[in-house]
Write a protein that holds these residues in place. Structure first.
Motif, PDB file in Angstrom:
ATOM      1  N   SER A  49       0.847  -1.208   0.000  1.00  0.00           N
ATOM      2  CA  SER A  49       0.000   0.000   0.000  1.00  0.00           C
ATOM      3  C   SER A  49       0.873   1.245   0.000  1.00  0.00           C
ATOM      4  N   VAL A  50       1.923   1.224   0.843  1.00  0.00           N
ATOM      5  CA  VAL A  50       2.834   2.382   0.879  1.00  0.00           C
ATOM      6  C   VAL A  50       3.567   2.514  -0.446  1.00  0.00           C
ATOM      7  N   LEU A  51       3.940   1.372  -1.049  1.00  0.00           N
ATOM      8  CA  LEU A  51       4.630   1.426  -2.333  1.00  0.00           C
ATOM      9  C   LEU A  51       3.739   2.055  -3.396  1.00  0.00           C
ATOM     10  N   ARG A  52       2.455   1.771  -3.389  1.00  0.00           N
ATOM     11  CA  ARG A  52       1.540   2.383  -4.357  1.00  0.00           C
ATOM     12  C   ARG A  52       1.398   3.883  -4.111  1.00  0.00           C
ATOM     13  N   ALA A  53       1.597   4.281  -2.830  1.00  0.00           N
ATOM     14  CA  ALA A  53       1.468   5.713  -2.516  1.00  0.00           C
ATOM     15  C   ALA A  53       2.675   6.520  -2.985  1.00  0.00           C
ATOM     16  N   VAL A  54       3.762   5.848  -3.337  1.00  0.00           N
ATOM     17  CA  VAL A  54       4.948   6.571  -3.838  1.00  0.00           C
ATOM     18  C   VAL A  54       4.680   6.967  -5.291  1.00  0.00           C
ATOM     19  N   GLU A  55       4.689   8.290  -5.549  1.00  0.00           N
ATOM     20  CA  GLU A  55       4.361   8.811  -6.894  1.00  0.00           C
ATOM     21  C   GLU A  55       5.421   9.798  -7.359  1.00  0.00           C
ATOM     22  N   MET A  56       5.491   9.938  -8.693  1.00  0.00           N
ATOM     23  CA  MET A  56       6.387  10.926  -9.307  1.00  0.00           C
ATOM     24  C   MET A  56       5.568  12.158  -9.692  1.00  0.00           C
ATOM     25  N   ASP A  57       5.876  13.275  -9.036  1.00  0.00           N
ATOM     26  CA  ASP A  57       5.223  14.537  -9.368  1.00  0.00           C
ATOM     27  C   ASP A  57       6.171  15.302 -10.304  1.00  0.00           C
ATOM     28  N   ILE A  58       5.642  15.608 -11.512  1.00  0.00           N
ATOM     29  CA  ILE A  58       6.506  16.247 -12.514  1.00  0.00           C
ATOM     30  C   ILE A  58       7.063  17.569 -11.998  1.00  0.00           C
ATOM     31  N   GLY A  59       6.301  18.250 -11.217  1.00  0.00           N
ATOM     32  CA  GLY A  59       6.764  19.549 -10.733  1.00  0.00           C
ATOM     33  C   GLY A  59       7.702  19.464  -9.564  1.00  0.00           C
ATOM     34  N   SER A  60       7.464  18.515  -8.586  1.00  0.00           N
ATOM     35  CA  SER A  60       8.261  18.474  -7.356  1.00  0.00           C
ATOM     36  C   SER A  60       9.030  17.171  -7.180  1.00  0.00           C
ATOM     37  N   GLY A  61       8.936  16.235  -8.096  1.00  0.00           N
ATOM     38  CA  GLY A  61       9.699  14.978  -7.982  1.00  0.00           C
ATOM     39  C   GLY A  61       8.903  13.919  -7.215  1.00  0.00           C
ATOM     40  N   TRP A  62       9.630  13.039  -6.639  1.00  0.00           N
ATOM     41  CA  TRP A  62       8.997  11.938  -5.899  1.00  0.00           C
ATOM     42  C   TRP A  62       8.341  12.449  -4.625  1.00  0.00           C
ATOM     43  N   ASP A  67      -3.054  10.029   0.789  1.00  0.00           N
ATOM     44  CA  ASP A  67      -4.436   9.554   0.651  1.00  0.00           C
ATOM     45  C   ASP A  67      -4.492   8.056   0.363  1.00  0.00           C
ATOM     46  N   ASN A  68      -3.385   7.511  -0.154  1.00  0.00           N
ATOM     47  CA  ASN A  68      -3.356   6.087  -0.480  1.00  0.00           C
ATOM     48  C   ASN A  68      -2.813   5.218   0.669  1.00  0.00           C
ATOM     49  N   THR A  69      -2.534   5.838   1.824  1.00  0.00           N
ATOM     50  CA  THR A  69      -2.039   5.086   2.987  1.00  0.00           C
ATOM     51  C   THR A  69      -3.097   5.048   4.076  1.00  0.00           C
ATOM     52  N   SER A  70      -2.926   4.119   4.975  1.00  0.00           N
ATOM     53  CA  SER A  70      -3.886   3.955   6.077  1.00  0.00           C
ATOM     54  C   SER A  70      -3.818   5.146   7.017  1.00  0.00           C
ATOM     55  N   PRO A 123       8.913  -3.095  22.468  1.00  0.00           N
ATOM     56  CA  PRO A 123       9.217  -4.073  21.417  1.00  0.00           C
ATOM     57  C   PRO A 123       8.479  -3.714  20.127  1.00  0.00           C
ATOM     58  N   THR A 124       9.215  -3.739  19.028  1.00  0.00           N
ATOM     59  CA  THR A 124       8.648  -3.305  17.750  1.00  0.00           C
ATOM     60  C   THR A 124       9.080  -4.272  16.658  1.00  0.00           C
ATOM     61  N   LEU A 125       8.118  -4.664  15.820  1.00  0.00           N
ATOM     62  CA  LEU A 125       8.443  -5.489  14.660  1.00  0.00           C
ATOM     63  C   LEU A 125       8.711  -4.560  13.473  1.00  0.00           C
ATOM     64  N   VAL A 126       9.836  -4.773  12.801  1.00  0.00           N
ATOM     65  CA  VAL A 126      10.257  -3.907  11.697  1.00  0.00           C
ATOM     66  C   VAL A 126      10.303  -4.741  10.414  1.00  0.00           C
ATOM     67  N   TYR A 127       9.651  -4.194   9.368  1.00  0.00           N
ATOM     68  CA  TYR A 127       9.659  -4.811   8.049  1.00  0.00           C
ATOM     69  C   TYR A 127      10.511  -3.942   7.130  1.00  0.00           C
ATOM     70  N   SER A 128      11.446  -4.551   6.428  1.00  0.00           N
ATOM     71  CA  SER A 128      12.316  -3.786   5.523  1.00  0.00           C
ATOM     72  C   SER A 128      12.491  -4.577   4.227  1.00  0.00           C
ATOM     73  N   ASN A 129      12.219  -3.870   3.099  1.00  0.00           N
ATOM     74  CA  ASN A 129      12.346  -4.540   1.811  1.00  0.00           C
ATOM     75  C   ASN A 129      12.592  -3.491   0.734  1.00  0.00           C
ATOM     76  N   LYS A 130      13.155  -3.931  -0.380  1.00  0.00           N
ATOM     77  CA  LYS A 130      13.442  -3.025  -1.497  1.00  0.00           C
ATOM     78  C   LYS A 130      12.646  -3.467  -2.714  1.00  0.00           C
ATOM     79  N   PHE A 131      12.105  -2.420  -3.419  1.00  0.00           N
ATOM     80  CA  PHE A 131      11.274  -2.684  -4.598  1.00  0.00           C
ATOM     81  C   PHE A 131      11.802  -1.836  -5.773  1.00  0.00           C
ATOM     82  N   MET A 132      11.401  -2.199  -6.957  1.00  0.00           N
ATOM     83  CA  MET A 132      11.705  -1.416  -8.165  1.00  0.00           C
ATOM     84  C   MET A 132      10.401  -0.852  -8.702  1.00  0.00           C
ATOM     85  N   LYS A 133      10.386   0.474  -8.891  1.00  0.00           N
ATOM     86  CA  LYS A 133       9.206   1.127  -9.435  1.00  0.00           C
ATOM     87  C   LYS A 133       9.663   2.226 -10.393  1.00  0.00           C
TER      88      LYS A 133
END
Length: 448
Positions: A49-62, A67-70, A123-133
């Motif tokens: 869901s967070v990955l889908r929220a990452v967008e490229m704005d032509i004017g300001s960049g990434w 609105d696409n996150t919880s 105590p906290t569970l941490v998720y870490s991963n790398k994606f290509m978009k």
């Protein structure tokens, strides 16, 4: 000495505690792993869901389209956090406030891309991963505070521990009840043995328990065998006594002939013959003494003393002796009737010889021993001569009749019954006080 029941209880507690401990540790680990797996699954879903929220704005960049996150990521310190790196630039959820998620370290929990770290002492569970978009490498890091889950799991663990303790107590109580029901046959046998020792019964009662029946049978056989052996021994002693009297009588007649003819050796032979008779009587008395009481016998002292006192009053009629009895109704002799008659007969005969007019007899019994006390108002015995009186054949006054064997026979009987004999001065009558203490059962240590 530990009982069978205590051993079974201890073993039951040890085994149950070990099994419950293994169960408690196992369920804690299993429930915790289930919780971690559930959280890891949710973090993996939120990562996309967070990955889908990452967008490229032509004017300001990434940028991150919130609105696409919880909504939980928009609440400060909500316990749900994310941070995203695109081209070296980091974007943080509003819930992080001014903090950051540790991207390195932590403990592996067995889930891919998931680790357990401490954040803000929680105590906290941490998720870490790398994606290509869109040709860019994007690193997504999410974290969820699981302190409440840990607290709930801890509470559940203590609840199970409490329930397990209560269950252990209930099971222990049930086991004690079951064991007592199972050992009731042994308790009945124990009661029968006590009744056998006290003289209420002559044999143990039969039992319907297969494991106990051989024990009861062997004890009954042992009791019967003891009675048969004692009877045979006494018959042999009686036969020996009769067999010895005949040759001694013949010897005495020949001695009388020698004395009538004034032969010097006749008197010496007469003395030796008399001494031989005394030795035979003494040894026959010792052989007849049975020692500890045979099971199934109970000789009440009051009945026997009444007979003895009547006989002694007739023998010492000229003294007009007064016998004062203090006999408890339940006092009984823990042995053979003949031994009681021999013991009390010698004690009372000695007291009657020396008493002026009064003899006191006391017989009391408690849970451990029988106490017999005979006092007279005679001259008594000096303290330095009392020990000498107990020697075999010792007589302190040659003016009285007898062979000096009475006290040695008394001592022998007391010794065979593992009792104690004490001589002292009577505080009430002024003469000799003889105290005999006999245990109610064999190998019972008497108090000093």
């Amino acid at each position: 000495m530990r009982s069978i029941q205590s051993r079974l209880n201890v073993n039951f507690i040890v085994v149950t505690v070990i099994l419950f401990g293994l169960f408690w540790v196992g369920q804690s680990w299993f429930l915790r792993q289930m919780a971690y797996e559930f959280v890891a699954s949710r973090l993996n879903s939120d990562a996309y869901s967070v990955l889908r929220a990452v967008e490229m704005d032509i004017g300001s960049g990434w940028r991150i389209n919130l609105d696409n996150t919880s909504s939980v990521y928009q609440q400060p310190m909500s316990g749900h956090y994310f941070q995203v790196a695109v081209d070296g630039k980091w974007f943080y959820s509003r819930s992080l406030w001014d903090g950051q998620i540790p991207s390195a370290g932590g403990n592996d929990i067995g889930q891919e891309n998931i680790s357990l770290v401490e954040q803000n002492n929680k105590p906290t569970l941490v998720y870490s991963n790398k994606f290509m978009k869109q040709g860019r490498e994007i690193q997504v890091i999410l974290a969820e505070d699981i302190s409440r889950i840990d607290e709930s799991l801890s509470q559940l663990g203590w609840l199970l521990a409490g329930l397990g303790t209560v269950g252990l107590m209930i099971l222990l109580a049930l086991q004690i009840f079951i064991i007592r029901r199972g050992l009731c046959s042994l308790v009945d046998v124990k009661k029968d043995i006590l009744r056998l020792k006290s003289g209420d019964v002559r044999q143990l009662s039969s039992t319907n328990t297969a494991e106990i029946e051989p024990l009861v049978t062997e004890i009954n056989y042992l009791v019967q065998n003891m009675e048969l052996r004692l009877q045979r021994s006494r018959n042999a002693v009686g036969n020996l006594a009769h067999a010895a009297k005949t040759p001694l009588t013949v010897i005495d007649r020949h001695v009388d002939v020698l004395l009538e003819e004034d032969i010097e050796q006749g008197q010496g032979i007469k003395e030796q013959s008399t001494r031989l008779r005394e030795m035979i009587e003494r040894e026959l008395t010792r052989a007849r003494i049975a020692g500890a009481a045979l099971p199934g016998q109970r000789i009440y002292i009051g009945e026997e003393l009444e007979k003895l006192t009547r006989t002694l009053k007739a023998i010492y009629r000229e003294k007009a002796l007064v016998f004062k009895l203090d006999i408890s109704a339940k006092s009984y002799f823990p042995g053979e009737r003949d031994d009681l008659v021999e013991l009390m007969g010698n004690l009372l005969d000695n007291a009657s010889k020396w008493a002026e007019s009064e003899i006191r007899i006391k017989a009391h019994m408690d849970d451990h021993c029988l106490e017999l006390v005979v006092e007279d108002d005679g001259p008594g015995i000096p303290s330095d001569a009392r020990e000498r009186l107990l020697n075999r054949g010792e007589r302190l006054d040659e003016s009285t009749t007898g062979h000096g064997l009475g006290m040695s026979i008394i001592t022998e009987i007391v010794r065979q019954y593992q009792g104690k004999l004490m001589l002292d001065s009577s505080q009430r009558l002024g003469g000799l006080e003889v105290q005999v203490v006999l245990p109610r059962q064999a190998d019972l240590e008497l108090p000093d």
